[in-house]
Design an enzyme around this catalytic site. Structure first.
Site, short mmCIF file in Angstrom:
data_model
loop_
_atom_site.label_atom_id
_atom_site.label_comp_id
_atom_site.label_asym_id
_atom_site.label_seq_id
_atom_site.Cartn_x
_atom_site.Cartn_y
_atom_site.Cartn_z
N GLU A 154 0.81 -1.21 0.00
CA GLU A 154 0.00 0.00 0.00
C GLU A 154 0.84 1.27 0.00
OE1 GLU A 154 -2.59 -3.26 1.72
OE2 GLU A 154 -0.55 -2.55 2.10
N PHE A 190 -12.03 -7.29 13.65
CA PHE A 190 -10.88 -7.74 12.86
C PHE A 190 -10.53 -6.71 11.79
CE2 PHE A 190 -9.30 -10.13 9.09
CZ PHE A 190 -8.09 -10.53 9.63
N GLN A 191 -9.27 -6.35 11.76
CA GLN A 191 -8.73 -5.37 10.81
C GLN A 191 -9.43 -4.02 10.92
OE1 GLN A 191 -8.40 -7.09 6.84
NE2 GLN A 191 -6.36 -7.84 7.34
N LYS A 213 -17.96 -1.02 5.26
CA LYS A 213 -18.26 -2.10 4.32
C LYS A 213 -19.75 -2.19 4.00
CE LYS A 213 -17.26 -6.96 3.39
NZ LYS A 213 -16.59 -8.19 3.87
N MET A 222 23.95 9.63 2.79
CA MET A 222 23.87 10.91 3.48
C MET A 222 24.17 10.76 4.97
SD MET A 222 23.51 14.12 2.90
CE MET A 222 22.48 14.58 1.51
#
Length: 622
Positions: free
Chosen positions: A75, A137-138, A187, A508
């Site tokens: 993602e 969940f999630q 959802k 760097m």
């Protein structure tokens, strides 16, 4: 502009929750309304990954012939790809993820887009509205999590509100100061029924970005320009966002003032223009840094006086009056007080300034500095440019110079090539040693400094501008954070080119260890383990991973270049391959450093042209 829902037992904090679930059957699902909304708003590409809560949206997406979905591998890659797409095209970038970890993986690109004012809409799935607040969940409160790093966000629980919310999200993301917006959709809202109507009636009370500058402030700014003896135009990324580069060139040539362009404004003013002094700031050119320090007037256009430009703030430009023009009123006076504050869109501000300056110039005396084009000021500026030009030394051992590699990529690439840089030494070298003549040809993570930005951003840029050559200039450290998106590029027929400036170290950080930590290289070498006999030589010994084999395993062409004699031929070979991605592993000298440099926390007066070399400005007039 913030509301809270009463539908959920634990509402998402600080987010605008839109509507309550309704059970009435209607013509289409909320998910279908979402995809229709994206089609109608003009979104042609979505970067994302499906998952449980966003899955209802992926079914109608499969049937869309107007919205292309690019299946990424992470993602974070979706977010950076959407950012690269937006920066290269000027349109709103769109990414999509599921709830929980899918949404939280977008936080870094959201923060990145927020810092760099990139128009982005992130659509995330959320658990069903009745489960919000139950640690389902999630489940993750992405609206609360992302609030500090987004321009706005929405939680949608009613399918009837999806179309309007998408329209509002795109409007907010792309107007005023651009930025990222999160649309989190439950959802059951995606599964519920609704009637689609377009265009929806948007309701954004209190959101009224000011674009037209105040005429009195414009006149005051023009008067200061006409009276100045040592003016500088300090140009920021807002000029690129406002598509004001043509107006900027007119203003610069009218005033004959020197121009400095920040890291985010590279390409807004042609590098080849004689009035361009280069980039100011920590690794800016000596002439650009010093021009701001010695100026008696700074005209800041779409810039925010960030710490990388100003150095130690209380010593920055001590003699200068400040004209500060920005679309975001919160930026004006935030770091440096403005003598003339101007709130407005950069394009409108500059266009009005041109008219006002023309009027002022017609009234100045013939012998004034402004009328003469500031000859004394340019005499000083030219001396600094000639005495302290950008440059580098070739390694004595015959190895590749990273600056030379990047310089030759720029010289051999086709016209209008787009460059996306990672973060670190290679980013600064790419800013310095490639010539940028047009806007939207230089993409990078400026404010957040996100390692791993380059490969997915180049992917997004190439999707948005398929006819342009796109080079990602990356470091071996940055590359290893998001290189899985090479598989995305290969499988989707997106032939980007990736130059890995491979010095075997976090370059760097290693430079700072060299300069400030007595060359104690703690955990900055990348290719060798602590037990290897070559552990003290960061780019010697076993290479892990082998980037050529890695590229080939992901369906790309992999090339390695170690010999300066082969440099041009390798770059030309990469430029000639346009049917799949190309990765070139340039093995470069490990000790090269970025100069000029202003050490963190010090004054810009202490700029070092090279290691241990501080410019002598003599008795220059102040």
């Amino acid at each position: 502009m913030t509301e809270q829902s009463t539908a959920a037992p634990k509402p998402q904090p600080r987010a605008r929750t839109v509507g309550q679930q309704k059970a009435a059957p209607a013509g289409m699902t909320g998910a279908q309304s979402l995809i229709r909304s994206l089609e109608e708003i003009g979104a042609d590409t979505v970067f994302g990954i499906p998952g449980g809560c966003i899955l209802p949206a992926y079914d109608p997406l499969m049937d869309s012939d107007r919205v292309r979905h690019v299946l990424v591998r992470h993602e974070q890659g979706a977010g950076h790809a959407a950012t690269g797409y937006a920066q290269a095209t000027g349109k709103v970038g769109v990414c999509m993820a599921t709830s929980g970890p899918g949404a939280t993986n977008l936080v870094t690109p959201l923060a990145d887009a927020h810092m760099d004012s990139v128009p982005l809409v992130a659509i995330t799935g959320q658990v069903a509205s009745g489960a919000i607040g139950t640690d389902a969940f999630q489940e993750a409160d992405i609206c609360g999590i992302s609030m500090p790093v987004t321009k706005h966000n929405f939680l949608v629980t009613d399918p009837d509100e999806i179309a309007r919310t998408i329209a509002e999200a795109f409007h907010i993301a792309s107007t005023g100061r651009p930025g990222p917006v999160v649309v989190d959709i439950a959802k059951d809202a995606l599964q519920g029924r609704t009637t689609f109507e377009w265009p929806p009636v948007c309701d954004l009370p209190g959101y009224r970005p000011v674009t037209k500058p105040h005429a009195k402030q414009i006149r005051e700014a023009a008067k200061l320009i006409a009276e100045a003896r040592r003016p500088v135009l300090y140009v920021g990324g807002g000029v690129v966002k406002a598509k004001a580069t043509a107006e900027l060139k007119v203003l610069a040539e009218l005033t004959r003032a020197p121009v400095t362009t920040t890291l985010m404004a590279i390409g807004s003013f042609p590098d080849s223009h004689p009035q361009h002094l280069g980039m100011p700031g920590m690794h800016g050119s000596v002439a650009a840094v010093t021009s701001l320090q010695k100026a008696d007037l700074i005209v800041a256009l779409g810039a925010r006086f960030d710490d990388r430009v100003t150095g130690k703030l209380d010593s920055f430009a001590p003699l200068a009056k400040i004209v500060h023009a920005d679309i975001d009123p919160a930026e004006i006076g935030k770091n440096r007080a403005a003598d003339v504050p101007i709130v407005g869109d950069a394009r409108e501000v500059i266009a009005d300034l041109v008219v006002a300056v023309q009027a002022e110039m017609s009234e100045v005396t013939a012998g004034s500095a402004a009328a003469a084009g500031y000859p004394d000021w340019w005499k000083q500026l030219d001396r600094w440019r000639e005495t302290y030009p950008l440059g580098y030394d070739l390694p004595e051992d015959g190895s590749l110079s990273p600056q030379q590699v990047i310089e030759r990529i720029g010289e051999l690439a086709p016209e209008d090539t787009v460059y996306a840089a990672g973060v670190g030494q290679h980013q600064m070298w790419a800013a310095h040693y490639i010539g940028y003549e047009r806007p939207a040809t230089w993409l990078n993570s400026g404010g957040l400094g996100t390692m791993g930005y380059a490969v997915p951003a180049a992917l997004g840029a190439k999707v948005g501008r398929p006819q342009s050559t796109v080079w990602a200039i990356d470091g071996d450290g940055c590359f290893q954070m998001t290189n899985q998106e090479l598989a995305t590029a290969a499988l989707n027929g997106v032939p980007i080119k990736v130059a890995i400036i491979n010095n075997g170290a976090l370059g760097m950080v290693r430079q700072w260890q060299t300069l400030f930590y007595n060359q104690r290289y703690s955990n900055t070498k990348l290719h060798t383990g602590p037990g290897d006999e070559d552990a003290q030589q960061p780019n010697k010994g076993t290479r892990c991973p082998d980037f050529v084999k890695l590229a080939e395993a992901m369906g790309c062409v992999g090339i390695r270049c170690e010999d300066p004699e082969e440099l041009d031929a390798v770059i030309e070979k990469a430029n000639a391959i346009n049917d799949r991605p190309v990765v070139v592993d340039f093995i470069v000298h490990e000790d090269a450093m970025v100069w000029p440099m202003v050490a963190a926390g010090t004054s810009n007066d202490e700029v070092m042209a090279a290691r241990g070399v501080r410019p002598d400005f003599g008795d220059d007039e102040e």
